[in-house]
Design a protein around this motif. Structure first.
Motif, PDB file in Angstrom:
ATOM      1  N   LEU A  99      43.630  37.799  55.228  1.00  0.00           N
ATOM      2  CA  LEU A  99      42.188  37.979  55.430  1.00  0.00           C
ATOM      3  C   LEU A  99      41.494  38.386  54.124  1.00  0.00           C
ATOM      4  CD1 LEU A  99      42.063  39.734  58.905  1.00  0.00           C
ATOM      5  CD2 LEU A  99      41.804  37.313  58.376  1.00  0.00           C
ATOM      6  N   ARG A 100      42.056  37.951  53.023  1.00  0.00           N
ATOM      7  CA  ARG A 100      41.477  38.235  51.710  1.00  0.00           C
ATOM      8  C   ARG A 100      41.142  36.926  51.015  1.00  0.00           C
ATOM      9  NH1 ARG A 100      45.572  41.975  48.627  1.00  0.00           N
ATOM     10  NH2 ARG A 100      43.940  41.810  47.052  1.00  0.00           N
ATOM     11  N   VAL A 101      40.080  36.962  50.229  1.00  0.00           N
ATOM     12  CA  VAL A 101      39.682  35.764  49.491  1.00  0.00           C
ATOM     13  C   VAL A 101      39.543  36.109  48.019  1.00  0.00           C
ATOM     14  CG1 VAL A 101      38.501  34.628  51.398  1.00  0.00           C
ATOM     15  CG2 VAL A 101      37.253  36.236  49.986  1.00  0.00           C
ATOM     16  N   ASN A 102      39.839  35.147  47.190  1.00  0.00           N
ATOM     17  CA  ASN A 102      39.625  35.288  45.760  1.00  0.00           C
ATOM     18  C   ASN A 102      39.381  33.905  45.185  1.00  0.00           C
ATOM     19  OD1 ASN A 102      42.175  34.084  45.664  1.00  0.00           O
ATOM     20  ND2 ASN A 102      43.221  36.035  45.340  1.00  0.00           N
ATOM     21  N   GLU A 103      39.414  33.783  43.870  1.00  0.00           N
ATOM     22  CA  GLU A 103      39.148  32.486  43.248  1.00  0.00           C
ATOM     23  C   GLU A 103      40.121  31.419  43.743  1.00  0.00           C
ATOM     24  OE1 GLU A 103      37.928  35.542  40.067  1.00  0.00           O
ATOM     25  OE2 GLU A 103      39.410  35.361  41.638  1.00  0.00           O
ATOM     26  N   LYS A 104      41.360  31.806  44.011  1.00  0.00           N
ATOM     27  CA  LYS A 104      42.360  30.840  44.461  1.00  0.00           C
ATOM     28  C   LYS A 104      41.965  30.227  45.811  1.00  0.00           C
ATOM     29  CE  LYS A 104      45.463  31.354  41.123  1.00  0.00           C
ATOM     30  NZ  LYS A 104      45.905  30.272  40.224  1.00  0.00           N
ATOM     31  N   PRO A 137      49.173  30.185  46.441  1.00  0.00           N
ATOM     32  CA  PRO A 137      48.066  30.429  45.503  1.00  0.00           C
ATOM     33  C   PRO A 137      48.496  30.394  44.047  1.00  0.00           C
ATOM     34  CG  PRO A 137      47.996  31.993  47.321  1.00  0.00           C
ATOM     35  CD  PRO A 137      49.280  31.231  47.462  1.00  0.00           C
ATOM     36  N   ILE A 138      49.703  30.853  43.749  1.00  0.00           N
ATOM     37  CA  ILE A 138      50.136  30.922  42.357  1.00  0.00           C
ATOM     38  C   ILE A 138      50.277  29.540  41.737  1.00  0.00           C
ATOM     39  CG2 ILE A 138      52.626  30.913  42.816  1.00  0.00           C
ATOM     40  CD1 ILE A 138      52.892  33.029  40.610  1.00  0.00           C
ATOM     41  N   TYR A 192      49.688  27.747  34.225  1.00  0.00           N
ATOM     42  CA  TYR A 192      48.384  28.359  34.385  1.00  0.00           C
ATOM     43  C   TYR A 192      48.424  29.837  34.019  1.00  0.00           C
ATOM     44  CZ  TYR A 192      48.533  24.085  36.862  1.00  0.00           C
ATOM     45  OH  TYR A 192      48.753  22.777  37.171  1.00  0.00           O
ATOM     46  N   GLU A 193      47.260  30.449  34.099  1.00  0.00           N
ATOM     47  CA  GLU A 193      47.152  31.847  33.748  1.00  0.00           C
ATOM     48  C   GLU A 193      48.130  32.669  34.581  1.00  0.00           C
ATOM     49  OE1 GLU A 193      43.378  29.803  33.001  1.00  0.00           O
ATOM     50  OE2 GLU A 193      44.563  30.050  34.796  1.00  0.00           O
ATOM     51  N   ASP A 194      48.626  33.728  33.980  1.00  0.00           N
ATOM     52  CA  ASP A 194      49.580  34.601  34.649  1.00  0.00           C
ATOM     53  C   ASP A 194      48.867  35.320  35.780  1.00  0.00           C
ATOM     54  OD1 ASP A 194      51.675  37.350  33.518  1.00  0.00           O
ATOM     55  OD2 ASP A 194      51.627  36.227  35.381  1.00  0.00           O
ATOM     56  N   ASP A 195      49.339  35.132  37.022  1.00  0.00           N
ATOM     57  CA  ASP A 195      48.717  35.769  38.167  1.00  0.00           C
ATOM     58  C   ASP A 195      49.072  37.252  38.264  1.00  0.00           C
ATOM     59  OD1 ASP A 195      48.872  32.777  39.018  1.00  0.00           O
ATOM     60  OD2 ASP A 195      47.390  33.710  40.314  1.00  0.00           O
ATOM     61  N   LYS A 196      50.085  37.641  37.534  1.00  0.00           N
ATOM     62  CA  LYS A 196      50.463  39.046  37.534  1.00  0.00           C
ATOM     63  C   LYS A 196      49.411  39.825  36.772  1.00  0.00           C
ATOM     64  CE  LYS A 196      54.191  41.983  35.852  1.00  0.00           C
ATOM     65  NZ  LYS A 196      55.486  41.979  35.169  1.00  0.00           N
ATOM     66  N   PRO A 197      48.841  40.919  37.344  1.00  0.00           N
ATOM     67  CA  PRO A 197      47.762  41.636  36.664  1.00  0.00           C
ATOM     68  C   PRO A 197      48.181  42.134  35.298  1.00  0.00           C
ATOM     69  CG  PRO A 197      47.979  42.364  38.940  1.00  0.00           C
ATOM     70  CD  PRO A 197      49.158  41.475  38.645  1.00  0.00           C
ATOM     71  N   SER A 198      47.247  42.027  34.372  1.00  0.00           N
ATOM     72  CA  SER A 198      47.501  42.512  33.032  1.00  0.00           C
ATOM     73  C   SER A 198      47.100  43.979  32.945  1.00  0.00           C
ATOM     74  CB  SER A 198      46.712  41.693  32.023  1.00  0.00           C
ATOM     75  OG  SER A 198      45.341  41.818  32.284  1.00  0.00           O
ATOM     76  N   ALA A 199      47.254  44.531  31.782  1.00  0.00           N
ATOM     77  CA  ALA A 199      46.858  45.919  31.580  1.00  0.00           C
ATOM     78  C   ALA A 199      45.359  46.054  31.686  1.00  0.00           C
ATOM     79  CB  ALA A 199      47.325  46.385  30.212  1.00  0.00           C
ATOM     80  N   THR A 200      44.904  47.272  31.776  1.00  0.00           N
ATOM     81  CA  THR A 200      43.486  47.549  31.943  1.00  0.00           C
ATOM     82  C   THR A 200      42.671  46.936  30.811  1.00  0.00           C
ATOM     83  OG1 THR A 200      44.113  49.654  32.903  1.00  0.00           O
ATOM     84  CG2 THR A 200      41.830  49.398  32.230  1.00  0.00           C
TER      85      THR A 200
END
Length: 997
Positions: free
Chosen positions: A875-880, A953-954, A989-997
Motif C-alpha cells: 500500500l505504498r507508492v513511489n517513483e517505481k 520494482p528494483i 540502474y541507480e542503486d535502490d539501496k538508500p545512500s548516506a544522508t
C-alpha cells in the motif's frame, strides 16, 4: 530478421559451392547456427565458408584432439545477436564453453536444444530475453559446472530436476520472473560453490534449512526473494561461506548467533528486512569479515564492543535501526575501518576521541542521533576522509583545526548541532568540497576569502548562525555554486558584484542579515535562479528591472528593506509562486497583473503604492507627476469596460434562461482567483460559460467543460465540489482533497510535457481548475476509440517520449520529487499536433510527504490495470509505481489494447503480453493497425515497456533512463543498440539501496 526456416537453403548452397567444400563439418554447423540469428552489426562477418576451419572466426576457439582441430569455445557476448538459442551448437562434439550473454537471445530454451551438449562445462546465457520455464534437461549434462541464466524472463518454478546436477559449482538465476518458492532440493547439489537466486518474485517462503547441507558453498545470494520468517540457525554450518546476501526481504526475528561460526565469511548483507533484537555477540570471531550491512531493520540495544574488534573490518552499515547507547570506544581502535554509517538510530554520548586516528576513515555518517561532546580532533588524521556527516545531533565545541587541511573532503554536513567558534579558514576553500552545510549552529566569524579555492562547491548552506562581515568578492569565482543559503546571520555590507556572475546559481537566500547597498543589476548569468530571498536587510535604492528577465524565477522576497521608487513593470513577466515586497518605501502604481487575490499580501507596508485605477491616491502621496503617465491607460480601460458591459448585457440576456439554474446561489463577487501564469481572461468569463452544453467529460471528481474565451482561444475547466459525507459518502470529499493536491502540484510546475494550469477559482464548496485546452483529448480515448487508425507508429513513439519526459521532470527535476500516482492513458492529453502532456494530478504527492498520512493517501493510488503489483501488499507508492504504470501505457501504444480486457480472461495487459510472446512471438502482440516497416523500433519500445512493467520494482529503470532509451531509438539512430540491451536486470540502474544522508 533471418529465420531458421531458411537454414536448409543455406545448407544446400554451402554444400554445392566450390568454396564450401574446404570447410569442415564443425564450420558448417556454426554457419547453420549463424543462419538462425539476426546479426544487425555484422559481428559475425568473418564466419566465412571459404575457410578450412572456423578456428579463427570471431568468438570461436579450438584445440587439438585426435590429431585435428576441434571447436571447444564459443564466446559471443555483447554482440546484439537476436533469435533463438542455436541447437546446432550442440552438434559440436567437443564444445565445452558457451557464452552468449548480453544479447537478444529470445523465445524459450528448449530441452531438445541442449540434450546433445554432453561436453558442456560452462553455459552463460545471462542478460538476454529468454522466456518460459527453465529447461529440465540441463541437469542431464554430466560435466556442466557453470550455469548462468540471470537477467532473462524465465517464469514458473525451479524444476525438481535441478536438485540432481552431478557437477554443478555455480548456479545463477538472478533477475528472472520465477514465482514459486525456493525449493529445499537445491540443498542436494553438494558440489555447489555459488548459489544466486536474487531478485525473483518468489512466493513468500522461508529460507530452506536444507541449504545448510551445501558444505562447499562459498557464495549464497538470496536478496529480494520475498523471504519471510527467521534466518535459519543452520546457516552457521556453512563454514566455507565467503559472501552471504539475504537483503531486501521480509525476514523477522533476531540475527542468530550461529552466524559467528562463519569463519571464512568476508561480507554479510542483511539490510532492508524486519530483523529485531540485538546484534549477536561473537562477531569478532569472524577473522575474514570485511563488510557487514544490517541497515534498515528494527535492531535495538547496544552496539557490541567486539564488532569493532573484527580484525579486518572495513565497512559497517547499521543505519535506520533503533540502536541506543554510545558508540563503543573500540570504534577508535579499528585499524582497517574506512566506512561507518550509523545514521537514524538513538545513539548518545560522545564520539570516541581517537575516531579516525587509527583507521583510514573515508566515510562517516552518524547523523540523526543524540550524540554530544566534540568532534574528535584527529578525525582526518589519516588524510583520506571524504564525507563527514553529523546532522541532527547535540555536538558542541569548535571544529577541529585540522579539518581545514583535510583536502580529500567532498561533503561536510553538520547542521542542527550546538557547534560554535570560527570555521577553520582552510575549510571554506577545500578544492574537492561539493557540500558545506553548517546550518543552525552557533558559528561565528567571517566567510573566509579562502573560499575562492572551492572550485567544486555546489551547496553553501550556512543559515542560522552568527556569521558576520562581508560576503567575499571571490564567491563569484565558484563556477558550480548551486545553492547559497546564508539567512539568519549577521552579514553586513553590500552584495559583491561577482555574485551576479554565477551561471549555476538556483537558490540565493540571504534574508535576516544586515546587508546594505543597492540590489545587483548585472545578473545576466542568473539563468537558472528559481529563488531569491533578500528580505529583512537594509537594502536601498530601486528594484532592478533586470529581475523581470530571469527566466525561471518563481520565488522573490524583498520585503522589510528600504527600497524606493516604482515597482518595475518587467516583474509582470515572472511566474511567481511567492512574491513579497512588503514593508519598503515603494511608490507609484502596482502593475496590473498583480491585481488579484494571490498577491493581496505582497505589497503591505508601502504607503506610497497605489492599487486603485482612478489614480486619486497618487497626488495625495506626492506622486502626481505619474498621473499623465497612466492617464491614457485609464481612458482606454474605461472605454473597454463600456464595450465589455454592452456586449456582456447582450450575452447575458440571450443566455439568461439557460444559465439561471446553473448559477443559482453563486455570487461572482465572492469568487477568489489564483493565477499561475499571465492571464488574458477573468474568472467571470469562465463562470459565464459553465453550461451543460459545454461539458466534454465527467467523472467521480466532477465535470470538465470546454470554454471558448472572447479572444477565440479555448481552455478546459474542471469543476470539483465538496458534499457532506452524509449525502454521498467519501466520494466528493476525495474530489475536494484532489483539488488541493492538484493546485499544490501543478501550480509550481513548468514543463512542456505537463499540462498547464492557468489558474484556479474557489467559492465556498465549489472549486474550479482552469487548464490549457488539449483538442485531441486523452490518449486513452483516442487510442481505444474509432480514431485509433490515425495514430501511426511515429505518432505513438512521439507520444511515448513526450509523456516520458514529463514524468522524468516530476521524478528528477522537481524538488521535492513528485509521484503522479495515477499514470494512465486517460491522463495523457494530446494537443492539436499530437504532442502529449501528463495531466490530472489529483492524487499526486511530493515524495517527502509520502508516508505521513495525508487525506489523499486514502484514495487507491492508481487505476485498474495500471497498479504496480507490490501495491497489493505494501500500500505504498513511489517513483517505481509510476514507472510500472508508464510501462502499461507503452504496452497500450504497441498493442492497441486496453489495460484490462475480457479477451485476457483473468490476466491484465502486462501478463497477456508476457504469456503471448513465448507462445506466438513478439509480432503477434503488435497492433494490427501499425505498419510493420517500423517493426524493429516497435519491438525495442515493447522491450522498454516490459522493462518498466517488471514485477520487481528494483528491475524497473528510472524515468531518466527510460527517456534516454527512447531518445536513442529515434529514426536517425536506429542502428544503435538499446542501452545495456534493455533487459530486465537491476544492475543497469541507480542503486535502490538508500545512500548516506
Amino acid at each position: 530478421m533471418r529465420l531458421l526456416v531458411f537454414a536448409p537453403a543455406l545448407w544446400l548452397f554451402l554444400q554445392l559451392s566450390p568454396l564450401a567444400i574446404a570447410l569442415n563439418q564443425e564450420g558448417l554447423d556454426l554457419l547453420q547456427a549463424k543462419a538462425g540469428l539476426d546479426d544487425p552489426n555484422n559481428a559475425l562477418a568473418n564466419w566465412n565458408s571459404g575457410d578450412a576451419t572456423p578456428c579463427n572466426w570471431t568468438g570461436v576457439s579450438c584445440f587439438v584432439a585426435g590429431g585435428r582441430l576441434t571447436v571447444t569455445t564459443i564466446e559471443l557476448q555483447g554482440l546484439d545477436l537476436a533469435g533463438p538459442f542455436p541447437p546446432s551448437f550442440c552438434s559440436l562434439p567437443n564444445l565445452s564453453f558457451i557464452s552468449l550473454s548480453s544479447n537478444y537471445i529470445n523465445t524459450s530454451l528448449l530441452d531438445s536444444s541442449l540434450l546433445h551438449c554432453s561436453a558442456l562445462t560452462h553455459l552463460d546465457l545471462s542478460q538476454n530475453l529468454l522466456v518460459g520455464p527453465l529447461p529440465s534437461a540441463l541437469p542431464s549434462l554430466p560435466l556442466l559446472g557453470y550455469l548462468d541464466l540471470s537477467g532473462n524472463n524465465f517464469t514458473g518454478a525451479i524444476p525438481p530436476a535441478f536438485g540432481y546436477f552431478p557437477s554443478l559449482q555455480n548456479l545463477s538465476l538472478t533477475s528472472n520472473l520465477l514465482n514459486e518458492t525456493i525449493p529445499p532440493f537445491l540443498g542436494n547439489i553438494s558440489t555447489l560453490l555459488q548459489l544466486n537466486l536474487s531478485y525473483n518474485p518468489f512466493t513468500a517462503s522461508t529460507i530452506p534449512p536444507n541449504l545448510s547441507n551445501l558444505t562447499n558453498l562459498e557464495i549464497l545470494w538470496l536478496a529480494g526473494c520475498g523471504l519471510v520468517g527467521e534466518i535459519p540457525r543452520e546457516l552457521g554450518n556453512l563454514v566455507k561461506l565467503t559472501n552471504l546476501d539475504i537483503s531486501g526481504n521480509s525476514l523477522t526475528g533476531e540475527i542468530p548467533e550461529t552466524l559467528s561460526r562463519l569463519t571464512s565469511v568476508v561480507q554479510i548483507e542483511l539490510y532492508n528486512n524486519h530483523l529485531s533484537g540485538r546484534l549477536p555477540l561473537g562477531l569478532s570471531n569472524l577473522t575474514a569479515l570485511r563488510r557487514i550491512d544490517a541497515a534498515m531493520n528494527s535492531l535495538s540495544g547496544l552496539i557490541p564492543d567486539d564488532v569493532f574488534s573484527i580484525p579486518f573490518l572495513e565497512n559497517l552499515h547499521l543505519y535506520q535501526n533503533q540502536l541506543n547507547g554510545s558508540l563503543p570506544a573500540t570504534a577508535g581502535k579499528a585499524r582497517n575501518l574506512f566506512e561507518l554509517r550509523l545514521f537514524m538510530n538513538r545513539l548518545s554520548g560522545p564520539l570516541p576521541v581517537d575516531l579516525g586516528t587509527n583507521s583510514p576513515l573515508m566515510f562517516l555518517d552518524i547523523s540523526n542521533n543524540q550524540l554530544n561532546g566534540e568532534i574528535p580532533s584527529g578525525i582526518c588524521d589519516r588524510g583520506v576522509l571524504q564525507e563527514l556527516l553529523l546532522i541532527d545531533n547535540n555536538l558542541s565545541g569548535v571544529l577541529p583545526p585540522d579539518l581545514g587541511r583535510c583536502r580529500t573532503l567532498t561533503r561536510v554536513r553538520l547542521s542542527n548541532n550546538l557547534l560554535s567558534g570560527e570555521v577553520p579558514a582552510g575549510l571554506w576553500g577545500l578544492p574537492h568540497l561539493s557540500i558545506l552545510e553548517l546550518t543552525d549552529n552557533s558559528f561565528s566569524g567571517a566567510i573566509a576569502a579562502d573560499i575562492t579555492g572551492a572550485n567544486n562547491l555546489s551547496n553553501l548552506l550556512i543559515s542560522g548562525n552568527q556569521f558576520s562581515g562581508k560576503i567575499p568578492e571571490g564567491i563569484g569565482s565558484l563556477p558550480n555554486l548551486y545553492e547559497f543559503l546564508a539567512a539568519d546571520n549577521k552579514l553586513t555590507g553590500p552584495l559583491p558584484d561577482s555574485l551576479g556572475e554565477l551561471p549555476e546559481l538556483e537558490q540565493l537566500d540571504l534574508h535576516n542579515n544586515s546587508l546594505s547597498g543597492e540590489l545587483l543589476s548585472r545578473i545576466q548569468s542568473w539563468k537558472k535562479l528559481t529563488l531569491l530571498n533578500l528580505a529583512v536587510n537594509q537594502f536601498s535604492g530601486r528594484i532592478p528591472p533586470e529581475l523581470g528577465s530571469l527566466p525561471v524565477l518563481n520565488y522573490l522576497d524583498l520585503s522589510d528593506n528600504q527600497l524606493t521608487g516604482d515597482i518595475p513593470i518587467q516583474l509582470q513577466h515572472l511566474k511567481l509562486n511567492q512574491f513579497n515586497l512588503s514593508n519598503n518605501q515603494l511608490s507609484g502604481l502596482i502593475p496590473p497583473n498583480f491585481h488579484n487575490e494571490a498577491y493581496k499580501n505582497s505589497f503591505l507596508g508601502n504607503p506610497g503604492l497605489c492599487s486603485d485605477l482612478t489614480g486619486s491616491c497618487l497626488s495625495s502621496t506626492g506622486h502626481g507627476r505619474n498621473r499623465s503617465k497612466f492617464l491614457w491607460l485609464l481612458r482606454s480601460i474605461f472605454i473597454l469596460a463600456a464595450v465589455v458591459l454592452v456586449v456582456g448585457i447582450a450575452l447575458f440576456y440571450c443566455k439568461y434562461k439557460r444559465i439561471k439554474k446553473a448559477k443559482k446561489g453563486l455570487d461572482k463577487s465572492k469568487w477568489i482567483l489564483t493565477s499561475f501564469h499571465k492571464l488574458g481572461f477573468s474568472e467571470y468569463e469562465i463562470l459565464d460559460s459553465l453550461d451543460e452544453d459545454n461539458v466534454i467529460g465527467s467523472g467521480a471528481s466532477g465535470k470538465v467543460y470546454k470554454v471558448v474565451l472572447g479572444n477565440g482561444e479555448a481552455v478546459a475547466v474542471k469543476k470539483l465540489w465538496k458534499t457532506p459525507k452524509s449525502e454521498e459518502g467519501n466520494q466528493h470529499q476525495v474530489a475536494y482533497d484532489a483539488f488541493e493536491s492538484e493546485v499544490a502540484t501543478l501550480g509550481k510546475i513548468r514543463h512542456k510535457n505537463i499540462v498547464k494550469l492557468w489558474c484556479c477559482c474557489a467559492h465556498k464548496d465549489c472549486k474550479l481548475l482552469v487548464y490549457e485546452y488539449m483538442p485531441n483529448g486523452s490518449l486513452g480515448d483516442f487510442l481505444h476509440g474509432s480514431k485509433s487508425g490515425l495514430l501511426d507508429w511515429s505518432t505513438r513513439y512521439k507520444i511515448a517520449l513526450d509523456a516520458a519526459e514529463g514524468l522524468c521532470y516530476l521524478h528528477h527535476d522537481c524538488v521535492p520529487a513528485i509521484v503522479h500516482r495515477d499514470v494512465k492513458s486517460n491522463n495523457i492529453l494530446l494537443d492539436a499536433d499530437f504532442g502529449a502532456k501528463v495531466a490530472d494530478f489529483g492524487v499526486a504527492k511530493a515524495t517527502e510527504g509520502i508516508g505521513k498520512g495525508p487525506k489523499s493517501m486514502s484514495v487507491i493510488a492508481g487505476s485498474c490495470g495500471y497498479i504496480a503489483p507490490e501495491y497489493a501488499y505494501t500500500l505504498r507508492v513511489n517513483e517505481k509505481s509510476d514507472i510500472y504504470s508508464f510501462g502499461v501505457v507503452i504496452l497500450e501504444l504497441v498493442t492497441g489494447k486496453l489495460p484490462v480486457d475480457p479477451e485476457f480472461g483473468e490476466k491484465d495487459l502486462v501478463n497477456w503480453v508476457c504469456s503471448t510472446i513465448p507462445q506466438k512471438g513478439e509480432e503477434q502482440v503488435i497492433d494490427a493497425k501499425l505498419d510493420l516497416c517500423h517493426k524493429a523500433q516497435i519491438i525495442k519500445v515493447l522491450h522498454i515497456g516490459l522493462l518498466c512493467s517488471s514485477s520487481l520494482p528494483i528491475n524497473r529503470p528510472s524515468m531518466r533512463r527510460v527517456v534516454k532509451m527512447l531518445v536513442e531509438l529515434r529514426e536517425d539512430s536506429m542502428s544503435k543498440p538499446l542501452p545495456n540491451g534493455g533487459k530486465l536486470s537491476p544492475y543497469y540502474y541507480e542503486d535502490d539501496k538508500p545512500s548516506a544522508t
